[in-house]
Design a protein around this motif. Structure first.
Motif, PDB file in Angstrom:
ATOM      1  N   ARG A  45      54.946  37.655  36.497  1.00 35.98           N
ATOM      2  CA  ARG A  45      54.484  36.202  36.713  1.00 35.98           C
ATOM      3  C   ARG A  45      53.126  35.878  36.462  1.00 35.98           C
ATOM      4  O   ARG A  45      52.796  35.051  36.049  1.00 35.98           O
ATOM      5  CB  ARG A  45      54.783  35.912  38.194  1.00 35.98           C
ATOM      6  CG  ARG A  45      56.337  35.869  38.691  1.00 35.98           C
ATOM      7  CD  ARG A  45      56.738  35.423  40.126  1.00 35.98           C
ATOM      8  NE  ARG A  45      57.772  35.606  40.518  1.00 35.98           N
ATOM      9  CZ  ARG A  45      58.254  35.518  41.581  1.00 35.98           C
ATOM     10  NH1 ARG A  45      57.576  34.957  42.758  1.00 35.98           N
ATOM     11  NH2 ARG A  45      59.587  35.635  42.070  1.00 35.98           N
ATOM     12  N   GLY A  46      52.210  36.967  36.658  1.00 34.53           N
ATOM     13  CA  GLY A  46      50.660  36.779  36.521  1.00 34.53           C
ATOM     14  C   GLY A  46      50.701  36.542  34.829  1.00 34.53           C
ATOM     15  O   GLY A  46      49.755  35.856  34.266  1.00 34.53           O
ATOM     16  N   LEU A  65      42.697  42.081  34.360  1.00 30.50           N
ATOM     17  CA  LEU A  65      44.246  42.122  34.795  1.00 30.50           C
ATOM     18  C   LEU A  65      45.162  43.106  34.444  1.00 30.50           C
ATOM     19  O   LEU A  65      46.179  43.210  34.607  1.00 30.50           O
ATOM     20  CB  LEU A  65      44.949  40.790  34.413  1.00 30.50           C
ATOM     21  CG  LEU A  65      44.025  39.590  35.034  1.00 30.50           C
ATOM     22  CD1 LEU A  65      44.885  38.284  34.507  1.00 30.50           C
ATOM     23  CD2 LEU A  65      44.000  39.423  36.387  1.00 30.50           C
ATOM     24  N   VAL A 107      51.989  42.478  32.080  1.00 28.76           N
ATOM     25  CA  VAL A 107      51.176  41.527  31.778  1.00 28.76           C
ATOM     26  C   VAL A 107      51.057  41.130  30.431  1.00 28.76           C
ATOM     27  O   VAL A 107      51.228  39.801  29.796  1.00 28.76           O
ATOM     28  CB  VAL A 107      49.644  41.698  32.353  1.00 28.76           C
ATOM     29  CG1 VAL A 107      48.500  40.321  32.143  1.00 28.76           C
ATOM     30  CG2 VAL A 107      49.718  42.176  33.849  1.00 28.76           C
ATOM     31  N   LEU A 118      48.197  36.209  41.195  1.00 32.04           N
ATOM     32  CA  LEU A 118      49.659  36.918  41.133  1.00 32.04           C
ATOM     33  C   LEU A 118      49.370  38.374  40.688  1.00 32.04           C
ATOM     34  O   LEU A 118      50.041  39.315  41.447  1.00 32.04           O
ATOM     35  CB  LEU A 118      50.332  36.134  39.975  1.00 32.04           C
ATOM     36  CG  LEU A 118      50.810  34.803  40.601  1.00 32.04           C
ATOM     37  CD1 LEU A 118      51.589  34.153  39.160  1.00 32.04           C
ATOM     38  CD2 LEU A 118      52.077  34.772  41.465  1.00 32.04           C
ATOM     39  N   VAL A 119      48.769  38.624  39.755  1.00 31.86           N
ATOM     40  CA  VAL A 119      48.549  40.107  39.412  1.00 31.86           C
ATOM     41  C   VAL A 119      47.726  40.955  40.809  1.00 31.86           C
ATOM     42  O   VAL A 119      48.341  42.027  40.938  1.00 31.86           O
ATOM     43  CB  VAL A 119      47.632  40.292  38.161  1.00 31.86           C
ATOM     44  CG1 VAL A 119      47.163  41.759  38.083  1.00 31.86           C
ATOM     45  CG2 VAL A 119      48.328  39.432  36.898  1.00 31.86           C
ATOM     46  N   LEU A 138      48.959  33.757  32.742  1.00 31.76           N
ATOM     47  CA  LEU A 138      48.086  34.154  31.750  1.00 31.76           C
ATOM     48  C   LEU A 138      48.154  33.473  30.109  1.00 31.76           C
ATOM     49  O   LEU A 138      47.562  32.882  29.511  1.00 31.76           O
ATOM     50  CB  LEU A 138      47.693  35.431  31.584  1.00 31.76           C
ATOM     51  CG  LEU A 138      46.676  35.898  30.680  1.00 31.76           C
ATOM     52  CD1 LEU A 138      45.032  35.464  30.931  1.00 31.76           C
ATOM     53  CD2 LEU A 138      46.345  37.453  30.619  1.00 31.76           C
ATOM     54  N   ALA A 168      47.008  33.363  37.442  1.00 30.42           N
ATOM     55  CA  ALA A 168      47.465  34.320  37.098  1.00 30.42           C
ATOM     56  C   ALA A 168      46.587  35.800  37.855  1.00 30.42           C
ATOM     57  O   ALA A 168      47.242  36.801  37.959  1.00 30.42           O
ATOM     58  CB  ALA A 168      47.106  34.456  35.472  1.00 30.42           C
ATOM     59  N   THR A 169      45.600  35.508  38.157  1.00 28.50           N
ATOM     60  CA  THR A 169      44.737  36.413  38.718  1.00 28.50           C
ATOM     61  C   THR A 169      45.019  36.648  40.101  1.00 28.50           C
ATOM     62  O   THR A 169      45.311  37.800  40.624  1.00 28.50           O
ATOM     63  CB  THR A 169      43.232  36.170  38.739  1.00 28.50           C
ATOM     64  OG1 THR A 169      42.839  35.832  37.488  1.00 28.50           O
ATOM     65  CG2 THR A 169      42.224  37.288  39.288  1.00 28.50           C
ATOM     66  N   ARG A 174      52.420  41.004  41.305  1.00 24.86           N
ATOM     67  CA  ARG A 174      53.363  40.319  40.626  1.00 24.86           C
ATOM     68  C   ARG A 174      52.898  40.148  38.921  1.00 24.86           C
ATOM     69  O   ARG A 174      52.635  38.797  38.930  1.00 24.86           O
ATOM     70  CB  ARG A 174      53.667  38.966  41.432  1.00 24.86           C
ATOM     71  CG  ARG A 174      54.324  38.923  42.362  1.00 24.86           C
ATOM     72  CD  ARG A 174      54.490  37.774  43.138  1.00 24.86           C
ATOM     73  NE  ARG A 174      53.060  37.410  44.075  1.00 24.86           N
ATOM     74  CZ  ARG A 174      53.082  36.525  44.781  1.00 24.86           C
ATOM     75  NH1 ARG A 174      54.038  35.447  45.181  1.00 24.86           N
ATOM     76  NH2 ARG A 174      51.909  36.152  45.454  1.00 24.86           N
ATOM     77  N   ARG A 175      53.032  41.028  38.514  1.00 26.11           N
ATOM     78  CA  ARG A 175      52.384  41.111  37.069  1.00 26.11           C
ATOM     79  C   ARG A 175      53.087  40.613  36.085  1.00 26.11           C
ATOM     80  O   ARG A 175      52.516  39.913  35.165  1.00 26.11           O
ATOM     81  CB  ARG A 175      52.297  42.637  36.782  1.00 26.11           C
ATOM     82  CG  ARG A 175      51.196  43.297  37.794  1.00 26.11           C
ATOM     83  CD  ARG A 175      51.007  44.598  37.196  1.00 26.11           C
ATOM     84  NE  ARG A 175      49.908  45.357  37.952  1.00 26.11           N
ATOM     85  CZ  ARG A 175      50.161  45.674  39.356  1.00 26.11           C
ATOM     86  NH1 ARG A 175      51.343  45.711  39.632  1.00 26.11           N
ATOM     87  NH2 ARG A 175      49.180  46.086  40.143  1.00 26.11           N
TER      88      ARG A 175
END
Length: 489
Positions: A285-286, A307, A315, A277-278, A290, A274-275, A282-283
């Motif tokens: 997907r992140g 995030l 997110v 991706l963000v 998460l 998640a981290t 890519r929020r």
């Protein structure tokens, strides 16, 4: 060849020789650490607070050898020995992981509950509907989870190994003696849906009589996945891939992710993904990653503030929807029962009256520590949210997760598996003192020991942080540049 060229050639050969020697010495230490891990897993019985000497010995010895191996690894040279270093990290991860699954769990029987929840689901039932002691699913009980009682000389049923791995309880509803390796067999499961899906997936591919090894093997695969993700992330960001050894070789990770196969390793992988991706923009997907992490253990909710610095709504929406969708099938089957034993667990662990907060209770005893801890957590979350770099939120995650561990001081050290990937991504080695302190509190369950270990960990983090800060200020005043994120010093 003579003169400066010859001198340079000699110096280069000496440098290569030193790097080769460092690689060989690191490999020798890894072999020693593998042997210690194997012996600690196979020769020490299940954790008993009254006889923790063997576990403490192997834990201390493993941490010492681990530290020496990492120090030597950083002497292999990033340029000339980079490829050899990465190979060492990966080979060490596989060898150590194999040694860590050589025996049954040593400090926790949580994986017995994982296995039971998985077996119940494979049979087509909800894990939230009945407790392990309920005879509704008696036909599903394998012998390794429910060993038969043994009659003593007086004809009374006894549980072999009682007081250790095997617990004595009563069947419901006939109140006959029940022996089980599952902890808290009289209460419903506590685990959220993503964890339950993981348990079901692991147990679906093995027979019910397969004991602990399927979840241990899965824990090893997840741990290797974290190692691979860290190596790739470090490479992509131009950072030293040798830092991945802090996860791949760490005795704490080997014990809790593999030997005891705690589901927190899945949460750690998802939070790291998640981290990453963000951080890459890519929020959506992140947020999905998460939300899945929170649906594994709830604790990963603390990873959210770092995030949310830029476009937080993406997110939040993605995480919330993912969390809700994962719960839907279980809510349809079990209704409100999906809450499980969570309220009882929080009360049992002392989080409702403040007795669990080992450090906060020093200055705010009793129920006041709950308020103080909540305020500290809120302040930490706000600071992390405000100061995290959207393109590199790893330091924010380090402070948020590590700070939470020091405030909440969980009795169960494996919660700190969430922290270790961000120690790797920031190079802040001093934060390893936090899982080490939590391990000391687990193996030597005295409040004064836990407090002393946690105070020492907090002091180390503070001292190294101040040293780094002063060093950075001096370099900035001198007009220099330094990458504090990956500085070993």
């Amino acid at each position: 060849m003579s003169g400066p060229a010859a001198s340079a050639d000699v110096a280069a050969r000496r440098s290569r020789g030193r790097r080769t020697a460092a690689v060989v010495a690191t490999a020798v230490l890894l072999a020693a650490l593998t042997a210690l891990t194997f012996l600690g897993t196979t020769s020490v019985g299940f954790f008993d607070p009254a006889d923790a000497g063997g576990l403490v010995f192997f834990a201390v010895a493993s941490w010492v050898v681990f530290a020496a191996a990492v120090l030597l690894l950083f002497r292999t040279g990033r340029a000339g020995g980079g490829r050899a270093s990465v190979v060492l990290v990966l080979v060490g991860a596989v060898a150590l992981g194999g040694a860590a699954l050589a025996g049954p769990p040593t400090t926790s029987t949580d994986s017995a509950r994982y296995a039971w929840d998985g077996i119940v689901q494979v049979a087509g039932h909800s894990p939230y509907d009945h407790t392990p002691a309920d005879q509704a699913y008696a036909s599903l009980r394998p012998d390794w989870l429910y060993p038969a009682p043994v009659l003593d000389d007086g004809g009374h049923p006894q549980c072999v190994g009682e007081g250790s791995r095997v617990a004595r309880t009563l069947n419901v509803p006939d109140f006959s003696v029940l022996c089980t390796t599952i902890n808290r067999p009289q209460v419903p499961t506590i685990y959220p849906p993503a964890a339950e899906l993981y348990f079901a997936a692991v147990r679906a591919v093995v027979p019910a009589d397969a004991p602990y090894w399927p979840l241990q093997a899965s824990g090893l695969l997840l741990s290797l996945g974290v190692t691979a993700a860290l190596l790739l992330a470090l490479r992509k960001r131009g950072l030293d891939p040798r830092w991945a050894a802090l996860w791949a070789w760490c005795p704490f990770v080997l014990s809790e992710a593999v030997t005891n196969s705690h589901v927190d390793v899945l949460a750690a992988l998802l939070v790291l993904v998640a981290t990453l991706l963000v951080a890459g923009g890519r929020r959506w997907r992140g947020g999905i990653a998460l939300g899945a992490a929170i649906a594994v253990k709830l604790v990963p909710l603390i990873a959210a503030p770092a995030l949310l610095r830029r476009q937080p709504w993406k997110v939040i929406v993605a995480a919330t929807l993912t969390f809700a969708v994962l719960y839907v099938p279980y809510v349809l089957l079990s209704g409100i029962g999906v809450i499980g034993y969570l309220p009882g667990y929080l009360s049992e662990e002392g989080y409702d009256d403040g007795t669990r907060f080992a450090l906060v209770s020093l200055v705010a005893p009793g129920s006041a520590s709950v308020v103080v801890a909540a305020l500290l957590m809120l302040l930490l979350a706000v600071v992390v949210w405000r100061r995290s770099d959207p393109a590199s939120p790893f330091t924010g995650q380090l402070w948020m997760i590590g700070g939470t561990m020091l405030i909440v001081t969980p009795h169960y050290s494996w919660y700190a598996l969430l922290l270790v990937p961000f120690i790797v991504m920031t190079g802040r080695w001093e934060w390893l003192a936090v899982p080490l302190a939590l391990t000391a509190g687990l193996l030597l369950p005295e409040l004064w020991i836990a407090r002393l270990a946690l105070l020492a960990a907090g002091a180390l983090v503070a001292v190294v942080w101040m040293r780094r800060h002063r060093f950075g200020v001096r370099r900035a005043r001198a007009g220099g540049r330094t990458n504090l994120t990956v500085s070993w010093r």
